[in-house]
Scaffold this motif. Structure first.
Motif, short mmCIF file in Angstrom:
data_model
loop_
_atom_site.label_atom_id
_atom_site.label_comp_id
_atom_site.label_asym_id
_atom_site.label_seq_id
_atom_site.Cartn_x
_atom_site.Cartn_y
_atom_site.Cartn_z
N HIS A 59 29.55 38.43 28.87
CA HIS A 59 29.35 37.40 27.84
C HIS A 59 29.80 36.03 28.30
O HIS A 59 30.25 35.23 27.49
CB HIS A 59 30.10 37.78 26.56
N GLY A 60 29.76 35.73 29.58
CA GLY A 60 30.17 34.42 30.06
C GLY A 60 30.71 34.47 31.47
O GLY A 60 30.32 35.31 32.28
N VAL A 61 31.64 33.56 31.73
CA VAL A 61 32.22 33.41 33.07
C VAL A 61 33.74 33.32 32.95
O VAL A 61 34.26 32.70 32.02
CB VAL A 61 31.67 32.13 33.75
N LEU A 62 34.43 33.94 33.90
CA LEU A 62 35.89 33.83 34.00
C LEU A 62 36.19 32.99 35.23
O LEU A 62 35.69 33.27 36.32
CB LEU A 62 36.53 35.21 34.16
N GLU A 63 36.99 31.94 35.05
CA GLU A 63 37.36 31.06 36.15
C GLU A 63 38.87 31.10 36.35
O GLU A 63 39.63 30.85 35.44
CB GLU A 63 36.91 29.63 35.85
N VAL A 64 39.28 31.43 37.58
CA VAL A 64 40.69 31.46 37.96
C VAL A 64 40.91 30.35 38.98
O VAL A 64 40.21 30.29 39.99
CB VAL A 64 41.08 32.83 38.57
N SER A 65 41.87 29.47 38.71
CA SER A 65 42.18 28.38 39.62
C SER A 65 43.61 28.53 40.12
O SER A 65 44.47 29.04 39.42
CB SER A 65 42.04 27.03 38.91
N GLY A 66 43.83 28.06 41.34
CA GLY A 66 45.17 28.14 41.91
C GLY A 66 45.18 27.68 43.35
O GLY A 66 44.36 26.84 43.76
N ALA A 67 46.09 28.23 44.13
CA ALA A 67 46.22 27.87 45.54
C ALA A 67 46.44 29.14 46.35
O ALA A 67 47.03 30.11 45.86
CB ALA A 67 47.39 26.91 45.74
N ASP A 68 45.94 29.16 47.55
CA ASP A 68 46.10 30.29 48.47
C ASP A 68 45.60 31.60 47.87
O ASP A 68 46.19 32.66 48.09
CB ASP A 68 47.56 30.44 48.92
N LEU A 69 44.51 31.54 47.10
CA LEU A 69 43.97 32.75 46.48
C LEU A 69 43.30 33.63 47.54
O LEU A 69 42.60 33.14 48.42
CB LEU A 69 42.95 32.40 45.40
N VAL A 70 43.55 34.93 47.43
CA VAL A 70 43.00 35.92 48.35
C VAL A 70 42.52 37.11 47.53
O VAL A 70 43.24 37.56 46.64
CB VAL A 70 44.07 36.39 49.37
N ILE A 71 41.33 37.60 47.82
CA ILE A 71 40.86 38.83 47.18
C ILE A 71 41.43 39.99 47.99
O ILE A 71 41.08 40.19 49.14
CB ILE A 71 39.32 38.91 47.14
N ARG A 72 42.32 40.76 47.38
CA ARG A 72 42.93 41.92 48.06
C ARG A 72 42.04 43.15 47.97
O ARG A 72 41.94 43.91 48.92
CB ARG A 72 44.30 42.24 47.46
N THR A 73 41.41 43.33 46.80
CA THR A 73 40.55 44.49 46.59
C THR A 73 39.40 44.06 45.70
O THR A 73 39.59 43.30 44.75
CB THR A 73 41.32 45.62 45.89
N ILE A 74 38.20 44.56 46.01
CA ILE A 74 37.06 44.31 45.14
C ILE A 74 36.20 45.56 45.10
O ILE A 74 35.89 46.16 46.12
CB ILE A 74 36.26 43.07 45.59
N TRP A 75 35.88 45.97 43.87
CA TRP A 75 34.99 47.10 43.63
C TRP A 75 33.88 46.63 42.71
O TRP A 75 33.83 45.47 42.32
CB TRP A 75 35.74 48.28 43.00
N THR A 76 33.02 47.53 42.33
CA THR A 76 31.86 47.18 41.51
C THR A 76 32.24 46.42 40.25
O THR A 76 31.63 45.40 39.93
CB THR A 76 31.07 48.45 41.12
N GLU A 77 33.24 46.87 39.53
CA GLU A 77 33.63 46.21 38.27
C GLU A 77 35.09 45.79 38.25
O GLU A 77 35.60 45.41 37.19
CB GLU A 77 33.34 47.15 37.09
N GLU A 78 35.77 45.82 39.38
CA GLU A 78 37.19 45.48 39.42
C GLU A 78 37.46 44.55 40.60
O GLU A 78 36.84 44.68 41.66
CB GLU A 78 38.03 46.74 39.58
#
Length: 97
Positions: A59-78
């Motif tokens: 139902h929209g978009v989620l925006e996360v802002s910050g510094a030194d962001l790293v994706i540690r894990t990504i799955w289909t819905e997580e």
């Protein structure tokens, strides 16, 4: 039809004692301090950089802002991110909520 659909979902969630994130297809976010964020029920990554993560939601978009962001894990819905998280913003089609 939309109002009837919402009422049916609410009734089903109440009768089966389902969490609202399941019944309404809402994102579930777990934040640990300002360093870790775990997000469930996303529909894909729209943008990622070390300063910003944008996720498509049902139902929209989620925006996360910050510094030194790293994706540690990504799955289909997580997705699990780490870094210095400064803000989290939910936006629907009309803009920020």
């Amino acid at each position: 039809m939309g109002k009837l659909n919402r009422k049916l979902r609410k009734w089903t969630a109440d009768m089966l004692d389902l969490p609202q994130d399941v019944a309404y297809d809402l994102p579930r976010m777990t934040m640990i301090g300002d360093r870790q964020l775990y997000i469930e029920n996303h529909r894909g990554v729209l943008h990622f950089s070390s300063e910003q993560l944008r996720l498509q939601l049902s139902h929209g978009v989620l925006e996360v802002s910050g510094a030194d962001l790293v994706i540690r894990t990504i799955w289909t819905e997580e997705v699990f991110i780490e870094g210095k998280i400064a803000s989290i913003q939910l936006m629907d089609k009309e803009g920020p909520r």
